[in-house]
Motif scaffolding. Sequence first.
Motif, PDB file in Angstrom:
ATOM      1  N   THR A  76       0.890  -1.279  -0.109  1.00  0.00           N
ATOM      2  CA  THR A  76      -0.019   0.010  -0.032  1.00  0.00           C
ATOM      3  C   THR A  76       0.942   1.290  -0.148  1.00  0.00           C
ATOM      4  OG1 THR A  76      -0.068  -0.145   2.294  1.00  0.00           O
ATOM      5  CG2 THR A  76      -1.952  -1.152   1.192  1.00  0.00           C
ATOM      6  N   PRO A  77       0.348   2.348  -0.213  1.00  0.00           N
ATOM      7  CA  PRO A  77       1.042   3.634   0.178  1.00  0.00           C
ATOM      8  C   PRO A  77       1.735   3.661   1.401  1.00  0.00           C
ATOM      9  CG  PRO A  77      -1.070   4.250  -0.762  1.00  0.00           C
ATOM     10  CD  PRO A  77      -1.036   2.768  -0.792  1.00  0.00           C
ATOM     11  N   ASN A  78       3.004   4.365   1.532  1.00  0.00           N
ATOM     12  CA  ASN A  78       3.829   4.259   2.601  1.00  0.00           C
ATOM     13  C   ASN A  78       3.329   4.632   4.039  1.00  0.00           C
ATOM     14  OD1 ASN A  78       5.671   3.886   0.463  1.00  0.00           O
ATOM     15  ND2 ASN A  78       6.582   5.906   0.527  1.00  0.00           N
ATOM     16  N   HIS A  79       2.196   5.604   3.898  1.00  0.00           N
ATOM     17  CA  HIS A  79       1.771   6.045   5.223  1.00  0.00           C
ATOM     18  C   HIS A  79       0.806   4.980   5.741  1.00  0.00           C
ATOM     19  CE1 HIS A  79      -1.745   6.794   2.678  1.00  0.00           C
ATOM     20  NE2 HIS A  79      -2.394   7.216   3.791  1.00  0.00           N
ATOM     21  N   LEU A  80       0.591   3.946   5.220  1.00  0.00           N
ATOM     22  CA  LEU A  80      -0.480   3.021   5.970  1.00  0.00           C
ATOM     23  C   LEU A  80       0.394   1.789   6.346  1.00  0.00           C
ATOM     24  CD1 LEU A  80      -3.245   2.925   3.152  1.00  0.00           C
ATOM     25  CD2 LEU A  80      -3.237   3.972   5.015  1.00  0.00           C
ATOM     26  N   HIS A  81       1.710   1.625   6.015  1.00  0.00           N
ATOM     27  CA  HIS A  81       2.503   0.459   6.550  1.00  0.00           C
ATOM     28  C   HIS A  81       2.631   0.098   7.911  1.00  0.00           C
ATOM     29  CE1 HIS A  81       5.022   0.591   2.680  1.00  0.00           C
ATOM     30  NE2 HIS A  81       3.752   0.671   2.583  1.00  0.00           N
ATOM     31  N   ALA A  82       2.611   1.172   8.723  1.00  0.00           N
ATOM     32  CA  ALA A  82       2.686   0.910  10.260  1.00  0.00           C
ATOM     33  C   ALA A  82       1.466   0.209  10.727  1.00  0.00           C
ATOM     34  CB  ALA A  82       3.236   2.284  11.077  1.00  0.00           C
ATOM     35  N   ALA A  83       0.345   1.063  10.687  1.00  0.00           N
ATOM     36  CA  ALA A  83      -0.966   0.732  11.216  1.00  0.00           C
ATOM     37  C   ALA A  83      -1.294  -0.787  10.506  1.00  0.00           C
ATOM     38  CB  ALA A  83      -1.936   1.660  10.871  1.00  0.00           C
ATOM     39  N   MET A  84      -1.053  -0.757   9.430  1.00  0.00           N
ATOM     40  CA  MET A  84      -1.571  -2.374   8.719  1.00  0.00           C
ATOM     41  C   MET A  84      -0.592  -3.477   9.215  1.00  0.00           C
ATOM     42  SD  MET A  84      -2.349  -1.706   4.773  1.00  0.00           S
ATOM     43  CE  MET A  84      -4.009  -1.120   4.309  1.00  0.00           C
TER      44      MET A  84
END
Length: 341
Positions: A76-84
């Motif tokens: 996914t786009p980078n800003h979603l990596h942590a939460a996912m």
Amino acid sequence: MKSDARKLGWAVVGCGGVARDYVIPALEGSTNARLVAICDADAEALIRSPADDVARYTALSGVLADKDVEAVYIATPNHLHAAMTEACAAAGKHVLCEKPMALTPQDALRMVSACQRAGVHYATAFDQRHHAAHRRLRTLVKEGALGTITQARIHYACWLPADWAPRNWRIDPEQAGGGAMIDLAPHGLDLLEVLLGDEWQTLTALLQRRVHDYAVDDGAVLMGQFKSGALGLLQVAYNCPDAYPRRTLELIGTRARALAYNTMGQTPGGALSLTDARTGEEKWLHLWPEEDRSPFLNQVESFSTCVLEDRPQPFAPERDVRLVGLLTQATHAGRAFPPCH
């Protein structure tokens, strides 16, 4: 591995070009992995994905509830990596996450901690580690074929106009966290450490917005020194015409110089040569067909093997957290780039 051996069940979350063209085919062609689900908030992206006979979800919750899914490739786009990653870990799913793993070292640490608490595997998807030419080059360095490495250089660039895709999140500072530097430089930063068996000690950067009129950098130069004393230089760009030579890797040693041409990127192939320091003779090294496979295929099989055999991943996630910290520092120091003219 035998064809009837157990295969790890995978889901791909985020069905953009890389997932569609490289990750999904790798999973479908693997001997120890199988694609069981794909997920994207954009229903049209799901339709465009070539996967057959798999579950399709428009929300991560569907993937997390799917008992056939054991591991998740996050694209996914980078800003979603942590939460996912945290959500996947909490659901007991192993995680292979696209680079950059996070936008901040704090988020990167959260991701690793979440996976460790849940007892699941985590790795960052640096496919360049798994390219056959880079594997060969790593062995040559380790065996001393190049002598003492003095400098390492990478040029990794492309042409990325604002209208490259209908929703080009790679030039959105909120979703991507930056431009060419945060997208392309992680590959080279990681790969040089892998090839040299060394660690970056210092890293500085200069960013530019020279050609494309968007809100992030379209080019960058990164310079640093490894703990051994070797110097490293990376040139990355979104403003390099694709017709130019733009994917080269060079290691300069006291016994030989190694040059890898067109090995950086998503596909197998390219060329690798050694130039003898004494005679100047350049010798081209040939890869066996069974070696020269998709780096994505090598990557998912390596990850799956570690999960199935319950052994550590070959690259500790803590090193990826450290690289995020180095890249973040260099990015902030180099942000004062002039606007496009």
